[in-house]
Design an enzyme around this catalytic site. Structure first.
Site, PDB file in Angstrom:
ATOM      1  CB  ALA A 168      -0.887  -0.008   1.233  1.00  0.00           C
ATOM      2  N   GLY A 174       0.602  -5.052   0.967  1.00  0.00           N
ATOM      3  CA  GLY A 174      -0.622  -5.115   0.172  1.00  0.00           C
ATOM      4  C   GLY A 174      -0.417  -5.778  -1.179  1.00  0.00           C
ATOM      5  CD  GLU A 204      -2.421  -7.549   3.160  1.00  0.00           C
ATOM      6  OE1 GLU A 204      -2.276  -6.368   2.779  1.00  0.00           O
ATOM      7  OE2 GLU A 204      -2.857  -7.845   4.278  1.00  0.00           O
TER       8      GLU A 204
HETATM    9  N1  CO8 Z   1       4.508   3.160  -0.821  1.00  0.00           N
HETATM   10  C1  CO8 Z   1       4.912   4.312  -1.406  1.00  0.00           C
HETATM   11  N2  CO8 Z   1       6.013   4.439  -2.155  1.00  0.00           N
HETATM   12  C2  CO8 Z   1       6.782   3.332  -2.319  1.00  0.00           C
HETATM   13  C3  CO8 Z   1       6.445   2.091  -1.739  1.00  0.00           C
HETATM   14  C4  CO8 Z   1       5.250   2.030  -0.958  1.00  0.00           C
HETATM   15  N3  CO8 Z   1       4.816   0.887  -0.391  1.00  0.00           N
HETATM   16  N4  CO8 Z   1       7.394   1.208  -2.070  1.00  0.00           N
HETATM   17  C5  CO8 Z   1       8.295   1.855  -2.835  1.00  0.00           C
HETATM   18  N5  CO8 Z   1       7.926   3.140  -2.996  1.00  0.00           N
HETATM   19  C6  CO8 Z   1       8.626   4.194  -3.738  1.00  0.00           C
HETATM   20  C7  CO8 Z   1       9.843   4.686  -3.002  1.00  0.00           C
HETATM   21  O1  CO8 Z   1       9.478   5.628  -2.027  1.00  0.00           O
HETATM   22  C8  CO8 Z   1      10.646   5.280  -4.119  1.00  0.00           C
HETATM   23  O2  CO8 Z   1      10.111   6.547  -4.435  1.00  0.00           O
HETATM   24  P1  CO8 Z   1      11.104   7.822  -4.669  1.00  0.00           P
HETATM   25  O3  CO8 Z   1      11.885   7.463  -5.910  1.00  0.00           O
HETATM   26  O4  CO8 Z   1      10.152   8.947  -4.882  1.00  0.00           O
HETATM   27  O5  CO8 Z   1      11.961   7.913  -3.456  1.00  0.00           O
HETATM   28  C9  CO8 Z   1      10.361   4.348  -5.289  1.00  0.00           C
HETATM   29  O6  CO8 Z   1       9.136   3.679  -4.962  1.00  0.00           O
HETATM   30  C10 CO8 Z   1      11.437   3.306  -5.490  1.00  0.00           C
HETATM   31  O7  CO8 Z   1      11.620   2.615  -4.264  1.00  0.00           O
HETATM   32  P2  CO8 Z   1      13.061   2.442  -3.552  1.00  0.00           P
HETATM   33  O8  CO8 Z   1      13.958   3.572  -3.927  1.00  0.00           O
HETATM   34  O9  CO8 Z   1      12.824   2.216  -2.096  1.00  0.00           O
HETATM   35  O10 CO8 Z   1      13.564   1.119  -4.276  1.00  0.00           O
HETATM   36  P3  CO8 Z   1      14.566   0.018  -3.675  1.00  0.00           P
HETATM   37  O11 CO8 Z   1      14.855  -0.892  -4.835  1.00  0.00           O
HETATM   38  O12 CO8 Z   1      15.685   0.660  -2.955  1.00  0.00           O
HETATM   39  O13 CO8 Z   1      13.682  -0.807  -2.577  1.00  0.00           O
HETATM   40  C11 CO8 Z   1      11.736  -1.932  -1.710  1.00  0.00           C
HETATM   41  C12 CO8 Z   1      12.584  -1.532  -2.955  1.00  0.00           C
HETATM   42  C13 CO8 Z   1      12.541  -2.910  -0.851  1.00  0.00           C
HETATM   43  C14 CO8 Z   1      10.481  -2.608  -2.208  1.00  0.00           C
HETATM   44  C15 CO8 Z   1      11.412  -0.678  -0.889  1.00  0.00           C
HETATM   45  O14 CO8 Z   1      10.872   0.311  -1.756  1.00  0.00           O
HETATM   46  C16 CO8 Z   1      10.428  -0.905   0.226  1.00  0.00           C
HETATM   47  O15 CO8 Z   1      10.786  -1.435   1.270  1.00  0.00           O
HETATM   48  N6  CO8 Z   1       9.150  -0.495   0.030  1.00  0.00           N
HETATM   49  C17 CO8 Z   1       8.136  -0.555   1.046  1.00  0.00           C
HETATM   50  C18 CO8 Z   1       7.664  -1.993   1.245  1.00  0.00           C
HETATM   51  C19 CO8 Z   1       6.616  -2.041   2.326  1.00  0.00           C
HETATM   52  O16 CO8 Z   1       6.848  -1.770   3.482  1.00  0.00           O
HETATM   53  N7  CO8 Z   1       5.389  -2.425   1.946  1.00  0.00           N
HETATM   54  C20 CO8 Z   1       4.285  -2.574   2.871  1.00  0.00           C
HETATM   55  C21 CO8 Z   1       3.503  -1.334   2.934  1.00  0.00           C
HETATM   56  S1  CO8 Z   1       2.207  -1.391   4.176  1.00  0.00           S
HETATM   57  C22 CO8 Z   1       0.935  -2.236   3.442  1.00  0.00           C
HETATM   58  O17 CO8 Z   1       1.038  -2.685   2.337  1.00  0.00           O
HETATM   59  C23 CO8 Z   1      -0.324  -2.378   4.237  1.00  0.00           C
HETATM   60  C24 CO8 Z   1      -1.351  -3.237   3.499  1.00  0.00           C
HETATM   61  C25 CO8 Z   1      -2.690  -2.616   3.566  1.00  0.00           C
HETATM   62  C26 CO8 Z   1      -3.734  -3.339   2.766  1.00  0.00           C
HETATM   63  C27 CO8 Z   1      -3.455  -3.428   1.270  1.00  0.00           C
HETATM   64  C28 CO8 Z   1      -4.593  -4.112   0.566  1.00  0.00           C
HETATM   65  C29 CO8 Z   1      -4.310  -4.641  -0.803  1.00  0.00           C
END
Ligand code: CO8
Length: 257
Positions: free
Chosen positions: A67, A110, A113
């Site tokens: 998400a 998400g 999920e």
């Molecule tokens: N939300 C918003 N932006 C994101 C997300 C996210 N979940 N994941 C990545 N991005 C963005 C980054 O902020 C970045 O943006 P910017 O270039 O503007 O800084 C861009 O995507 C590229 O990401 P990274 O630079 O971080 O790329 P890396 O290759 O270094 O890392 C990862 C990749 C490991 C995937 C890392 O981005 C990460 O850890 N992301 C978050 C993962 C996470 O915690 N996900 C769980 C979120 S909570 C959730 O999903 C609750 C579920 C609710 C229900 C959903 C129902 C379907």
């Protein structure tokens, strides 16, 4: 033809619809506007008699990285509770038609999920699954604590949800979360959708409904519902045609009715 901002849709071959999550700069992070479009596309394909199976995919790098954390970060309990945040994100589970998730790259939070809400998951060797919510101070909110337990068992699911550790395509396949790992996951998902689209649509939808009863409820209730759906097949033309074709040693011609 409707153009979307956060997803792409197409009809790559007869009977098959493809939906591609398309927010590449955010690794397909799942936002409310994205889900509004996804739900609209799903409803349109579910209502389209020409579509008999769907495939949901992302990019090579990410199915969906969860998400949208930037959308969520300033929300208060009263906002998310009163506005029923993410409640309509599970509409995909109400589809009548079978839907296959073709997962490459990240399927986190998400994203994992959403894949689990699909009927079948195929994973590329690059797929990385996980429920990392605990790392950002929350828990899975759309089935991660429920569907993962059913798919891979309590001890593994508990470990993954409590540590947030990502897991590989190979692990997901060994544990039964995905049906197989495939080098060309989208092509294989489309081929599988093609196989399903080649069946009578009533039987395919009833089969999906019956399997989901097993997944969602008790064995006794599941067996009852399965028998009822099985009986219902005898009211269809496809049952007459399918059995006649077998007896006459020819291929059936489905009318999907
Ligand atoms: N939300 C918003 N932006 C994101 C997300 C996210 N979940 N994941 C990545 N991005 C963005 C980054 O902020 C970045 O943006 P910017 O270039 O503007 O800084 C861009 O995507 C590229 O990401 P990274 O630079 O971080 O790329 P890396 O290759 O270094 O890392 C990862 C990749 C490991 C995937 C890392 O981005 C990460 O850890 N992301 C978050 C993962 C996470 O915690 N996900 C769980 C979120 S909570 C959730 O999903 C609750 C579920 C609710 C229900 C959903 C129902 C379907």
């Amino acid at each position: 033809e409707r153009q979307y901002e956060h997803i792409l849709t197409s009809l790559p071959s007869p009977g098959i619809a493809l939906i591609t999550l398309n927010r590449p700069k955010a690794l397909n992070a799942l936002s409310s506007p994205l889900f509004a479009e996804l739900n609209e596309a799903l409803a349109a394909f579910d209502a389209d008699d020409g579509v008999r199976a769907l495939v949901l995919t992302g990019s090579d790098r990410a199915f969906a990285a969860g998400a949208d954390i930037k959308e969520m970060k300033d929300k208060e309990y009263s906002d998310v509770y009163q506005n029923r945040f993410i409640e309509n994100w599970s509409r995909i589970t109400h589809l009548r038609k079978p839907i296959i998730a073709a997962v490459s790259g990240y399927a986190l939070g998400g994203g994992c999920e959403l894949a689990m809400m699909c009927d079948i998951i195929l994973a590329s060797p690059t797929a990385v699954f996980g429920q990392p919510e605990v790392n950002i101070g929350i828990i899975p909110g759309a089935g991660g604590t429920q569907r993962l337990v059913r798919a891979i068992g309590k001890s593994r699911a508990m470990e993954l949800v409590l540590t947030g550790r990502p897991f590989s395509a190979a692990e997901a396949a060994a544990w039964g979360l995905v049906s197989r790992v495939s080098e060309d996951v989208l092509a294989d998902a489309l081929a599988l959708a093609g196989q399903i689209a080649g069946k009578g649509a009533v039987a395919a939808q009833a089969a999906k409904e019956a399997v989901n009863v097993a997944y969602e409820g008790s064995l006794a209730e599941g067996l009852r519902q399965e028998r009822r759906l099985f009986h219902g097949m005898f009211a269809t033309r496809d049952q007459k045609e399918g059995m006649a074709a077998f007896a006459e040693k020819r291929k059936p011609t489905w009318t999907h009715s």
